[in-house]
Design a protein around this motif. Structure first.
Motif, PDB file in Angstrom:
ATOM      1  N   ALA A 217       0.833  -1.207   0.000  1.00 52.65           N
ATOM      2  CA  ALA A 217       0.000   0.000   0.000  1.00 52.65           C
ATOM      3  C   ALA A 217       0.864   1.253   0.000  1.00 52.65           C
ATOM      4  O   ALA A 217       0.608   2.214  -0.752  1.00 52.65           O
ATOM      5  CB  ALA A 217      -0.927  -0.014   1.222  1.00 52.65           C
ATOM      6  N   ALA A 218       1.895   1.235   0.826  1.00 51.51           N
ATOM      7  CA  ALA A 218       2.778   2.400   0.896  1.00 51.51           C
ATOM      8  C   ALA A 218       3.443   2.645  -0.452  1.00 51.51           C
ATOM      9  O   ALA A 218       3.571   3.792  -0.902  1.00 51.51           O
ATOM     10  CB  ALA A 218       3.834   2.193   1.988  1.00 51.51           C
ATOM     11  N   LEU A 219       3.852   1.563  -1.101  1.00 51.11           N
ATOM     12  CA  LEU A 219       4.539   1.713  -2.381  1.00 51.11           C
ATOM     13  C   LEU A 219       3.575   2.099  -3.493  1.00 51.11           C
ATOM     14  O   LEU A 219       3.959   2.751  -4.460  1.00 51.11           O
ATOM     15  CB  LEU A 219       5.282   0.420  -2.734  1.00 51.11           C
ATOM     16  N   ASP A 220       2.314   1.698  -3.361  1.00 42.34           N
ATOM     17  CA  ASP A 220       1.334   2.095  -4.366  1.00 42.34           C
ATOM     18  C   ASP A 220       1.157   3.608  -4.380  1.00 42.34           C
ATOM     19  O   ASP A 220       0.961   4.196  -5.431  1.00 42.34           O
ATOM     20  CB  ASP A 220      -0.020   1.413  -4.096  1.00 42.34           C
ATOM     21  N   SER A 221       1.239   4.213  -3.195  1.00 46.37           N
ATOM     22  CA  SER A 221       1.085   5.665  -3.207  1.00 46.37           C
ATOM     23  C   SER A 221       2.403   6.376  -3.531  1.00 46.37           C
ATOM     24  O   SER A 221       2.391   7.489  -4.028  1.00 46.37           O
ATOM     25  CB  SER A 221       0.492   6.166  -1.883  1.00 46.37           C
ATOM     26  N   ASP A 222       3.527   5.718  -3.251  1.00 40.85           N
ATOM     27  CA  ASP A 222       4.820   6.363  -3.564  1.00 40.85           C
ATOM     28  C   ASP A 222       5.876   5.276  -3.748  1.00 40.85           C
ATOM     29  O   ASP A 222       6.346   4.685  -2.780  1.00 40.85           O
ATOM     30  CB  ASP A 222       5.205   7.310  -2.402  1.00 40.85           C
ATOM     31  N   TRP A 223       6.236   4.999  -4.969  1.00 38.46           N
ATOM     32  CA  TRP A 223       7.207   3.928  -5.241  1.00 38.46           C
ATOM     33  C   TRP A 223       8.617   4.435  -4.928  1.00 38.46           C
ATOM     34  O   TRP A 223       9.332   4.952  -5.784  1.00 38.46           O
ATOM     35  CB  TRP A 223       7.106   3.440  -6.689  1.00 38.46           C
ATOM     36  N   ALA A 224       8.993   4.346  -3.673  1.00 37.73           N
ATOM     37  CA  ALA A 224      10.334   4.789  -3.255  1.00 37.73           C
ATOM     38  C   ALA A 224      10.659   4.101  -1.945  1.00 37.73           C
ATOM     39  O   ALA A 224       9.761   3.856  -1.128  1.00 37.73           O
ATOM     40  CB  ALA A 224      10.370   6.301  -3.060  1.00 37.73           C
ATOM     41  N   ALA A 225      11.932   3.815  -1.762  1.00 42.05           N
ATOM     42  CA  ALA A 225      12.337   3.152  -0.526  1.00 42.05           C
ATOM     43  C   ALA A 225      11.904   3.968   0.681  1.00 42.05           C
ATOM     44  O   ALA A 225      11.495   3.423   1.718  1.00 42.05           O
ATOM     45  CB  ALA A 225      13.845   2.933  -0.519  1.00 42.05           C
ATOM     46  N   SER A 226      11.952   5.274   0.546  1.00 40.12           N
ATOM     47  CA  SER A 226      11.607   6.132   1.681  1.00 40.12           C
ATOM     48  C   SER A 226      10.143   5.968   2.088  1.00 40.12           C
ATOM     49  O   SER A 226       9.784   6.225   3.231  1.00 40.12           O
ATOM     50  CB  SER A 226      11.909   7.589   1.337  1.00 40.12           C
ATOM     51  N   ALA A 227       9.312   5.517   1.146  1.00 40.90           N
ATOM     52  CA  ALA A 227       7.895   5.341   1.466  1.00 40.90           C
ATOM     53  C   ALA A 227       7.684   4.260   2.514  1.00 40.90           C
ATOM     54  O   ALA A 227       6.644   4.190   3.162  1.00 40.90           O
ATOM     55  CB  ALA A 227       7.125   4.990   0.197  1.00 40.90           C
ATOM     56  N   LEU A 228       8.717   3.379   2.673  1.00 41.89           N
ATOM     57  CA  LEU A 228       8.581   2.266   3.624  1.00 41.89           C
ATOM     58  C   LEU A 228       8.938   2.679   5.048  1.00 41.89           C
ATOM     59  O   LEU A 228       8.686   1.926   5.993  1.00 41.89           O
ATOM     60  CB  LEU A 228       9.472   1.095   3.193  1.00 41.89           C
TER      61      LEU A 228
END
Ligand code: FAD
Lengths: 265, 786
Positions: A217-228
């Motif tokens: 879900a986090a990556l769906d809104s922002d595909w970036a390592a920082s999103a995790l």
């Protein structure tokens, strides 16, 4: 090793009938799991039906975005296949990191998937990529295939013929090897697929491979390592053993997921 | 002289190894050979109520199923411990009986209760599974600390509370007084993890009884075939010595684990007589984990005190040593005389006291493993020195230097008298090689990449060349620890050297020839080393404790003296010159200052033809020496380890490893460097990877390579190996020994480096990434709380 009868199958149909006729037979592919188990006298199949010579179970086909890998294709073949490297380098790269050279030149994707070792690498890729496992009788979605520790949806005597998936737009696998076995202590396969972000984890779950949906879900809104960064990975349901407790594994899931996303091509 | 002392002669033995033509015990095939498979206890502690072998006996190919009742009934003796330790109260050890095949009770998983002899190995294994053993399972205990608690199961009737012995060294009252008056005190709990030896070649035995001659032959994986024969004859009553030949052919590594005479070898010999067949047994890897003597497993508390100038005033140590289920051959010496006698380290310490409780547990017997007691001592001393430096806020380098022993001989308060050394020079050399001055800059640079960089030191000293026979005898050893050699010059001048040392990876066939080549100026290809066969070599004590150079080669050196003297007499006679004027060089025997000479082979021929020898001289040219050392030797050095830790995962990368060793005279630097590399690899293995783990039922969880982490090439750094030698005054070659130093010196350097990097000193071996990460978490939690 206990005494056993060896058969070489010439076709999938031949394999199915040989195994059906046997008392307590087992399919033999690369033998990299089955043979050590037999040598340790932990398995005693009456018959071994060798499927490694069945021609149409070998090879890798990329047509459009669809990748099909024959079940008897070795890890080494997967690792060095140029078409696959172009279409989905992450899977080739995963295969290159399995075991050692000897294991890679004998061990096969079908054997690995059928075995469903909770620390095996392929299950993470297949689950993340939403792969289809094709057997002699049916097609099984990866999400339904991996049932639990060393457990799959395969029925007795069912033969995996191939594995297929759609190449993702981006994907990478980050493996943290167990210091002794060098299987995955934690392995995370992250992919950006047509159906959204997918994060599958091997080595950590006490029921085997699983999807980390909060990360997806986090990556769906922002595909970036920082999103995790904001995703909390709890240790419940994770494996604890002499090498690593669940808390450490939870940390590794997060770290390796970040590295997989950062390493995506 | 390109092949003499100091030359990098390539290993002569490698040709056959690289061609696959080494001949190991399992390669031996005797006519009509049968195979042994052992029936082993799956329980760590159980009474044996009965053994039903009827189904097994009826199976195809089964020759016999034999048990412990029959073995003891035939008068085969219990397994001995070769070193008697005297307890604090003056009494002897509380040693429990160990029969090669257990009779009434099993005491660890893998304890053998019966053996099947069959025509093939598979038949033997199948039948072994069909032997029904009726066990009454008893509670079991694997950890020494737990075995000492009140509710722990008692493992041997005659060892109350599971205490094998309670032993002490040094003076308690003065040590307590010194510590009471100390300006600074550092106290620590220090654990030394249990290791499995893992030689590449597993143990193996092929036993043959010849009923016509009532003679036995045993091929076996032994580091000391003569000791094996002696013990098998004198204690196990298998056969008298002259009716027993023990051959240790090529042996693929031992690390101590092949010193001992195990139940399997005894049983194969006896079974060969019982069945009148040759009997072969070869361990598989799981059996090796379950039965090869383990190493280390100490739990200690230590307290060190310093005066206001940071000089050490006293050291007090208590150690619980896990002995396992039975006392193996040297198990009592390892945690006592091979351990606590090294607690002075490289330092001037006036007061030392150590007491050791040796404890029975339901685990594999523990005995000498590469370093044997000295790694445990070194780890303790070097961890507490580094820790004390941190606590006092002084440089760990300076603290050590301030306390170095600088004059020799130096008598420590714990028996050892150091004979030579130059600890400061080794330290200087290591610091320079490691660019210690540049460390802070490297740390800063690493931090910019998100890595924690740390540096750790270890100034080890150890004792090799075991040992003066009278001295070890007075401490309880059951044997003398001299070595023998015989030098045979053949009539054509080629030389065979028969040695009681045994090579199982050390390269003796190369180094031993080099000292002969040096002496007579002969090419090494004319010299052959013979070892490992009791029918060829008269007697020998074998190879362990880095003794083959200092003791084994000294014996060869002494025999060479005698050969040289006889050669000179013969040459003086033939050349009509004075003996004092004879010189031997370049393979020629010359009269100094003249052109009169004999070729080396001509002297040999003269000795054997006997046509023209000095009045009264016996013909032949063969000399023997039994060399008994006068002291231990004291290899020492400084190891520096530099690491980078990934704080996210705890993964530790050794980015630099520097060794500066003092081994005395070095015969072959290439072989010595190889020994150092291998030793450090094992030390890093102990420090970061290897660990024998038991569960609460004393089942070994780590009994395969799926779980026991052996160091692999990519776990290890490039080594920077240096030497700064002082000659050893105790033996004719000036050698100290190099076989174990790497394994002894490296673990504390690694742990000191990692703890320096992460800022948490609370880290036990093996420092796996999981433990390092947890220690980082604990350190930051503590920091957050403060
Ligand atoms: C030293 C070593 C290291 C290893 N390291 C890794 C690692 O790092 N990561 C990792 O993932 N794996 C690792 N493995 C396992 C390796 O990948 C195996 O090859 C794999 O798990 C099994 O594949 P196989 O072809 O050898 O199958 P086999 O051993 O022949 O068979 C395994 C099981 O699958 C069944 N089977 C085989 N093929 C089929 C089929 N087509 N249809 C249905 N059932 C089938 C067999 O009956 C058997 O039960 C390692 C193995 C070894 C020995």
């Amino acid at each position: 090793m206990y005494e056993t009868k060896y058969h070489k199958a010439s076709s999938v149909a031949d394999a199915v009938s040989l195994i059906g006729e046997s008392d307590d037979g087992k399919l033999l592919s690369g033998g990299q799991t089955l043979l050590p188990t037999m040598k340790a006298r932990l398995a005693a199949p009456s018959d071994l039906v060798d499927i490694s010579g069945i021609a149409n179970m070998h090879g890798i086909k990329v047509s459009g975005s669809t990748v099909t890998i024959g079940a008897a294709t070795t890890h080494a073949e997967v690792a060095r296949n140029a078409d696959l490297q172009a279409a989905c380098g992450s899977v080739a790269c995963l295969a290159a990191g399995i075991g050692d050279a000897a294991v890679r030149h004998l061990g096969t994707i079908g054997g690995s998937v059928a075995n469903n070792d909770p620390a095996a690498d392929y299950p993470a890729a297949l689950l993340a990529l939403g792969a289809t496992i094709t057997t002699n009788t049916r097609e099984i979605a990866a999400g339904d295939f991996f049932v639990g520790l060393f457990e799959t949806a395969l029925s007795d005597d069912e033969v995996i013929v191939s594995v297929s998936f759609d190449a993702p737009s981006k994907a990478a696998y980050a493996k943290f090897p167990n210091p002794a076995s060098r299987y995955a202590m934690v392995g995370v396969f992250a992919a950006q697929t047509a159906n959204g972000a997918r994060v599958a984890v091997t080595g950590a779950g006490s029921d085997g491979v699983y999807r980390q949906s909060d990360m997806e879900a986090a990556l769906d809104s922002d595909w970036a390592a920082s999103a995790l960064a904001g995703v909390q990975v709890g240790s419940e349901g994770l494996l604890s053993d002499m090498h690593a407790d669940a808390v450490y594994r939870a940390n590794l899931v997060k770290v390796m997921a970040g590295r997989a996303v950062a390493g995506c091509a | 002289m390109t092949e003499g002392i100091g030359a990098r002669v390539l290993r002569k033995e490698d040709k056959r190894f690289l061609m696959g033509k080494g001949r190991y015990t399992d390669d031996i095939v005797e006519p009509n050979q049968a195979y042994a498979a052992f029936v082993r206890s799956p329980h760590a502690h159980a009474e044996v109520k009965g053994i039903d072998a009827s189904a097994a006996e009826a199976m195809d190919g089964v020759v016999a199923v034999l048990n412990g009742e029959q073995l003891t009934g035939d008068g085969i003796g219990n397994i001995i411990c070769g070193w008697g330790v005297t307890q604090k109260d003056g009494s002897g050890m509380n040693m429990g009986a160990w029969s090669a095949l257990a009779t009434s009770k099993v005491r660890y998983v893998g304890d053998a209760v019966a053996v099947v002899i069959a025509d093939s190995i598979e038949q033997a294994r199948n039948a072994a599974e069909a032997v029904e053993v009726d066990y009454k399972i008893l509670p079991a205990v694997a950890q020494s600390m737990k075995a000492l608690t009140n509710d722990a199961p008692e493992i041997h009737d005659n060892a109350p509370g599971n205490v094998v012995f309670d032993w002490e060294i040094g003076d308690l009252a003065p040590t307590d007084a010194a510590l009471a008056g100390a300006a600074y005190i550092t106290e620590m709990d220090i654990t030394n993890n249990r290791l499995a030896p893992n030689p590449m070649e597993p143990r193996s035995a092929v036993a043959t009884y010849n009923d016509a001659e009532e003679h036995y032959t045993l091929y076996t994986t032994s580091q000391n075939p003569h000791v094996a024969r002696l013990v098998l004859s004198a204690f196990y009553q298998v056969a008298p010595e002259h009716k027993l030949r023990v051959i240790a052919p090529d042996v693929g590594g031992g690390f101590g684990s092949k010193i001992y005479i195990y139940p399997e070898e005894i049983t194969c010999l006896w079974a060969s007589m019982k069945t009148n067949r040759s009997v072969k047994w070869t361990s598989d890897r799981t059996e090796a984990f379950l039965t090869d003597a383990h190493g280390r497993d100490h739990v200690s508390t230590a307290k060190i005190g310093f005066d206001k100038d940071h000089k050490i005033v006293g050291l007090k140590v208590n150690t619980k040593a896990n002995i396992g289920a039975y006392m193996s051959l040297f198990s009592s010496a390892v945690p006592t005389y091979l351990y606590a006698t090294l607690l002075s380290g490289q330092y001037n310490i006036a007061n030392i006291y150590c007491d050791v409780q040796a404890v029975y547990t339901n685990t594999v017997p523990v005995d000498a493993y590469r370093g044997a007691g000295r790694p445990e001592a070194c780890f303790l001393v070097e961890r507490i020195m580094e820790t004390a430096a941190r606590e006092m806020g002084v440089s760990p380098v300076e603290l050590r230097r301030k306390n170095f022993v600088t004059s020799f001989p130096h008598q420590t308060p714990v028996i050892m008298a150091y004979d030579s050394g130059d600890f400061a020079t080794n330290q200087d050399q290591a610091l320079k090689a490691a660019d210690y001055d540049g460390f802070e800059a490297r740390r800063t640079e690493a931090a910019s990449r998100g890595k924690l960089r740390g540096i750790g030191f270890s100034n080890y000293i150890e004792a090799c060349g075991i040992a003066p026979s009278a001295a070890v005898g007075s401490l309880g050893a059951g044997v003398g620890l001299w070595e023998s050699a015989e030098v045979r010059v053949n009539p054509v001048g080629t030389i065979e050297v028969l040695t009681g040392s045994h090579s199982h990876g050390q390269g003796h066939e190369t180094t031993f020839t080099q000292i002969v080549a040096e002496r007579f100026g002969l090419p090494t290809e004319n010299i052959q080393i013979v070892h490992g066969d009791t029918d060829k070599v008269q007697f020998g004590m074998g190879t362990y404790g880095s003794r083959s150079g200092a003791v084994g080669m000294s014996a060869i050196f002494k025999a060479l003296d005698k050969v040289e003297a006889k050669v000179k007499k013969i040459a003086a006679h033939v050349l009509e010159a004075s003996e004092d004027d004879i010189v031997i060089e370049g393979g020629e025997v010359k009269v100094a200052g003249t052109d009169k000479l004999m070729g080396w082979h001509e002297v040999g021929l003269a000795a054997y033809t006997g046509h023209n020898l000095p009045e009264g001289m016996e013909p032949g040219l063969k000399e023997t020496s039994f060399y008994d050392p006068t002291n231990f030797t004291f290899p020492a050095g400084c190891y520096i380890c530099e690491v980078e830790v990934d704080p996210e995962t705890g993964v530790t990368d050794i980015v630099q490893f520097v060794a500066s060793d003092d081994f005395g005279t070095i015969i072959n630097p290439m072989i010595v460097e190889g020994q150092v590399h291998g030793g450090i690899a094992q030390g890093i293995g102990q420090a970061m990877l290897e660990n024998v783990v038991y569960d609460d039922d004393a089942q070994q969880l780590s009994a395969s390579y799926m779980d026991y982490a052996m160091p692999r090439a990519d776990d290890l750094p490039n080594y920077s190996v240096h030497h700064a030698s002082t000659e050893c005054p105790g033996n004719p070659l000036g050698m100290k020994g190099c076989g174990e130093a790497g394994a002894i010196g490296s673990p504390p350097a690694v742990i000191n480096a990692i703890t320096d990097a992460i800022g948490n000193n609370d880290l036990s071996m093996p420092a796996t990434s999981a433990k390092v990460w947890a220690a980082i978490q604990a350190a930051s939690a503590k920091q957050a709380a403060e």
